[in-house]
Each structure stands twice: as structure tokens, then as C-alpha cells.
Design a protein around this motif. Structure first.
Motif, PDB file in Angstrom:
ATOM      1  N   GLN A  74     -26.816  23.504 -38.108  1.00 30.97           N
ATOM      2  CA  GLN A  74     -26.466  23.748 -39.500  1.00 30.97           C
ATOM      3  C   GLN A  74     -27.093  22.675 -40.367  1.00 30.97           C
ATOM      4  N   GLN A 106     -19.122  20.390 -35.600  1.00 26.55           N
ATOM      5  CA  GLN A 106     -19.925  20.465 -36.816  1.00 26.55           C
ATOM      6  C   GLN A 106     -20.894  19.292 -36.884  1.00 26.55           C
ATOM      7  N   THR A 131     -25.420  19.473 -36.407  1.00 28.64           N
ATOM      8  CA  THR A 131     -25.839  19.372 -37.795  1.00 28.64           C
ATOM      9  C   THR A 131     -27.223  18.751 -37.891  1.00 28.64           C
ATOM     10  N   MET A 142     -21.615  24.728 -44.626  1.00 27.62           N
ATOM     11  CA  MET A 142     -20.281  24.181 -44.365  1.00 27.62           C
ATOM     12  C   MET A 142     -19.742  23.369 -45.543  1.00 27.62           C
TER      13      MET A 142
END
Length: 126
Positions: A5, A59, A63, A99
């Protein structure tokens, strides 16, 4: 294949801060759990804490931190001002990762419909 992400450094820091807050709150939660076990014989785990920490940890692990470039184009981490031709109103948004998106705070995701429409555009583009 692992999908990372995209996120701004500020968004990454917010997640790190949330994990630190959860860790700091852990002793209090353990006391509550111990009291529940003593009074009620409740042996359930503190799953909310564990899941929140695990989710936030994933997360961070998956990332890709995107640094802002000073190239005059709309990109992650940059703030843009959109001017509406019909009534001359303006709106200011920060382009962020998926996010981090929060329209109430003026943060829009680079892959939202609006984000996609303005990505890589230069100032003054209509």
C-alpha cells in the motif's frame, strides 16, 4: 506476489503512534482482564487489542512510503486546491494513500475517482 500500500510518511507515523498508544494501554487492559477472571472466571482473551495491533502491524509491514517530489505535479503527499469553474469556489485536499483517506480531514486517496482524475496533473490544468 506481495502488494504494498502506498502511504505518506505522515500516515506511516500515525500508524506507528497508534501502535505505541495500544502498547501503552496494554497494562490497563491486562488489569481489567485479570479482574474479570477473578470475579467472573472469564478466560476470554483481549482479542480487540490483539487484532488492532496485528492489523496495524500488517499495514506497516506492507507499506511503501512515498516521498513527495517537488516536480509541480499532483502526487501523494501534496496538497492541491481545486477551483470550480461554475462558481469560483475552491476546495483544498491532500493526496494520500488508501489507508489514510479521510474526506472530513480533507485527505483523499490517490486512487479514489477524484484522486485518479487529478494525479500527475500540473498546476493550472482544467
Amino acid at each position: 506476489m506481495v502488494y504494498f500500500q502506498k502511504m505518506t510518511p505522515e500516515g506511516y507515523k500515525q500508524i506507528e503512534d497508534e501502535i505505541a498508544r495500544l502498547k501503552k494501554d496494554r497494562p490497563r487492559r491486562i488489569k481489567i482482564l485479570q479482574a474479570a477472571r477473578a470475579a467472573l472466571g472469564d478466560l476470554s482473551e483481549n482479542t480487540e487489542y490483539t487484532e488492532a495491533k496485528r492489523y496495524l502491524g500488517k499495514q506497516l509491514k506492507y507499506t511503501e512510503i512515498v516521498e513527495t517530489k517537488d516536480d509541480g505535479k499532483v502526487d501523494l503527499g501534496k496538497t492541491v486546491v481545486l477551483k470550480f469553474d461554475d462558481d469560483e469556489d475552491t476546495e483544498e485536499y491532500k493526496i494520500v494513500g488508501r489507508m489514510e483517506a479521510d474526506l472530513a480531514d480533507g485527505n483523499i486517496s490517490f486512487d479514489s475517482p477524484l484522486g485518479q482524475a487529478i494525479m500527475k496533473k500540473e498546476a493550472g490544468t482544467t
